[in-house]
Design an enzyme around this catalytic site. Sequence first.
Site, PDB file in Angstrom:
ATOM      1  N   GLU A 185      -3.537   1.723  -7.682  1.00  0.00           N
ATOM      2  CA  GLU A 185      -4.108   3.181  -6.711  1.00  0.00           C
ATOM      3  C   GLU A 185      -3.239   4.258  -6.721  1.00  0.00           C
ATOM      4  O   GLU A 185      -2.062   4.250  -6.192  1.00  0.00           O
ATOM      5  CB  GLU A 185      -4.129   2.819  -5.188  1.00  0.00           C
ATOM      6  CG  GLU A 185      -4.939   1.434  -4.933  1.00  0.00           C
ATOM      7  CD  GLU A 185      -5.219   1.534  -3.168  1.00  0.00           C
ATOM      8  OE1 GLU A 185      -6.434   1.409  -3.213  1.00  0.00           O
ATOM      9  OE2 GLU A 185      -4.534   1.462  -2.591  1.00  0.00           O
ATOM     10  N   HIS A 244       0.901  -1.198  -0.081  1.00  0.00           N
ATOM     11  CA  HIS A 244      -0.116   0.095  -0.180  1.00  0.00           C
ATOM     12  C   HIS A 244       0.968   1.074  -0.038  1.00  0.00           C
ATOM     13  O   HIS A 244       1.897   1.293   0.543  1.00  0.00           O
ATOM     14  CB  HIS A 244      -1.044   0.123   1.262  1.00  0.00           C
ATOM     15  CG  HIS A 244      -1.927   0.989   1.141  1.00  0.00           C
ATOM     16  ND1 HIS A 244      -1.823   2.389   1.528  1.00  0.00           N
ATOM     17  CD2 HIS A 244      -3.377   1.015   0.828  1.00  0.00           C
ATOM     18  CE1 HIS A 244      -2.928   2.984   1.202  1.00  0.00           C
ATOM     19  NE2 HIS A 244      -3.780   2.106   0.825  1.00  0.00           N
TER      20      HIS A 244
HETATM   21  C1  PEP Z   1      -6.605   3.373  -0.045  1.00  0.00           C
HETATM   22  O1  PEP Z   1      -6.071   3.634   0.860  1.00  0.00           O
HETATM   23  O2  PEP Z   1      -6.508   2.115  -0.498  1.00  0.00           O
HETATM   24  C2  PEP Z   1      -7.693   4.175  -0.731  1.00  0.00           C
HETATM   25  C3  PEP Z   1      -8.131   3.795  -2.055  1.00  0.00           C
HETATM   26  O3  PEP Z   1      -8.126   5.123  -0.204  1.00  0.00           O
HETATM   27  P1  PEP Z   1      -9.204   6.292  -0.553  1.00  0.00           P
HETATM   28  O4  PEP Z   1     -10.415   5.632  -0.680  1.00  0.00           O
HETATM   29  O5  PEP Z   1      -9.647   7.136   0.700  1.00  0.00           O
HETATM   30  O6  PEP Z   1      -8.650   7.086  -1.420  1.00  0.00           O
END
Ligand code: PEP
Length: 237
Positions: A162, A93
């Site tokens: 992400e 992450h």
């Molecule tokens: C995450 O931390 O994996 C994430 C996607 O956070 P957010 O939805 O708050 O952007």
Amino acid sequence: MDDKIVAANFKTNHTRRSTAEYVEAIDLFLSEKKIGLPLYIFPPSTALDSFETKNSIHIGAQNAYPTVKGSFTGEIGLQQLEEFGIDTILVGHSERRHILKETQEFVAEKFRWFKERGFTIFYCIGEPLEVRKAGEEAVRQYLLKQCEGIDTSYENLVLAYEPVWAIGTGKTATPELIEQTHALIKAFSDRPLLYGGSVKPQNIKEILEVPGCDGALIGTSSWEVSGMVSMLRKVKG
Ligand code: PEP
């Protein structure tokens, strides 16, 4: 959309009690609405538990140290996960990479260790804003580097794209950009690929409809039962 994967990352939110209440409420909602998608919840380590649910709700660890047990102050290992039958873990992450300074070598070591034990691994990759600004090839190179030492064909792997600039910022990547980037990733891995970064009730349906998007990893908007329920309603259609 029952084939999509939805995952909730609680980060440093929720207590043991509120997690149990959350799981119970979501389980009831899934039963009432007959929603069959696999849901993964990553509570903080103090709230890990073996919950009895009627639906496909899996509890995963946000982090663990690659050890059975030992002297790693502040960490948890396999022994603590096995107590609750936890066999799912989040690795790579961006908050662990950037805030907690986990290197690619360490992330890859953790991946290997939990892979050897058959864990379902949610492996996160994503570029910071300056790399995005440098263009698609720079993004591709960056994402490939984040997969160094990672078996991207591991059968129990779920990838999550992400972009760092979209996490917790309220700024979501556009469907076009998600589609483009997922295509880059799908070129080197055929595993399920989720999108994460400010997914919310207003955009989840559109995101899950993006070609090549197999689900969503959600932080902020998943923390309240009401938010999760309204996203699941949208998924149900
Ligand atoms: C995450 O931390 O994996 C994430 C996607 O956070 P957010 O939805 O708050 O952007």
